[in-house]
Design a protein around this motif. Structure first.
Motif, PDB file in Angstrom:
ATOM      1  N   TYR A 126       0.865  -1.173   0.000  1.00 26.83           N
ATOM      2  CA  TYR A 126       0.000   0.000   0.000  1.00 26.83           C
ATOM      3  C   TYR A 126       0.900   1.221   0.000  1.00 26.83           C
ATOM      4  N   THR A 148      -6.697   2.219  -6.777  1.00 27.55           N
ATOM      5  CA  THR A 148      -6.576   3.245  -5.749  1.00 27.55           C
ATOM      6  C   THR A 148      -7.654   3.027  -4.701  1.00 27.55           C
ATOM      7  N   LEU A 149      -7.246   3.072  -3.464  1.00 26.87           N
ATOM      8  CA  LEU A 149      -8.150   2.950  -2.331  1.00 26.87           C
ATOM      9  C   LEU A 149      -8.388   4.357  -1.789  1.00 26.87           C
ATOM     10  N   TYR A 152      -8.550   5.700   2.357  1.00 27.81           N
ATOM     11  CA  TYR A 152      -8.351   4.334   2.838  1.00 27.81           C
ATOM     12  C   TYR A 152      -7.909   4.228   4.290  1.00 27.81           C
ATOM     13  N   ASP A 161      -5.393   8.605   0.690  1.00 24.31           N
ATOM     14  CA  ASP A 161      -5.669   7.697  -0.423  1.00 24.31           C
ATOM     15  C   ASP A 161      -4.398   6.883  -0.657  1.00 24.31           C
ATOM     16  N   LEU A 164      -2.862   0.376  -4.321  1.00 29.48           N
ATOM     17  CA  LEU A 164      -2.638  -1.010  -3.941  1.00 29.48           C
ATOM     18  C   LEU A 164      -1.856  -1.708  -5.043  1.00 29.48           C
TER      19      LEU A 164
END
Length: 174
Positions: A126, A148-149, A152, A161, A164
């Motif tokens: 990450y 993209t998370l 997160y 953000d 991943l």
């Protein structure tokens, strides 16, 4: 064969004798800021961190140049039904940034960790969307960006953000 002027990059378990080298990079806010770790503020704290956190960890390795600690790479295996995956974290001293050392160390780590943990199918990383250098480390090590998370995680006072990335056991070179 190693060129005599090129330092040898290796991964090895931490030792208590790494305290001085560890303190040099772990006390640097630039190295520690992207991590969940807090910056080490004394050699005693560095010693205790190595003793209590690094040495007992199942898969935390010192990234070394000619056997001197200049960073770390850690793999955190999930548990239970999710034990087929693990998360990776890494950092190197600022003096070593931009030299390909982190990418080499991460690549060495994933190749070793799949041997050490044969039940693993996936290692994931990450990375803060603003940390382009760390994104490049994973890409150079062979990780695939998955997405993209958004919003997160909460890290050091901010919601972030993250991108991943993943590396699968089938991605390993022979």
């Amino acid at each position: 064969m190693k060129n005599s002027s090129t330092p040898l990059i290796t991964l090895r378990p931490f030792r208590l004798t790494d305290v001085d080298d560890f303190y040099l990079w772990a006390s640097d806010d630039r190295v520690i800021s992207p991590l969940r770790w807090t910056t080490v503020t004394s050699k005693d704290e560095a010693f205790n961190f190595i003793r209590d956190k690094c040495i007992p960890h199942r898969w935390r390795r010192s990234i070394c140049l000619d056997d001197r600690s200049i960073g770390f790479v850690s793999v955190y295996q999930w548990s239970g039904d999710e034990r087929c995956k693990a998360d990776i974290g890494y950092a190197v001293a600022t003096e070593q940034w931009g030299k390909g050392i982190a990418s080499s160390a991460v690549k060495m780590a994933v190749n070793q960790v799949f041997d050490d943990m044969p039940e693993l199918l996936r290692v994931q990383g990450y990375v803060d969307v603003l940390n382009t250098a760390s994104q490049r480390v994973l890409e150079k090590a062979g990780f695939q960006k998955e997405g993209t998370l958004r919003k997160y995680t909460y890290l050091k006072g901010q919601i972030k953000d993250f991108h991943l990335y993943s590396f699968l056991s089938t991605d390993c070179s022979s």
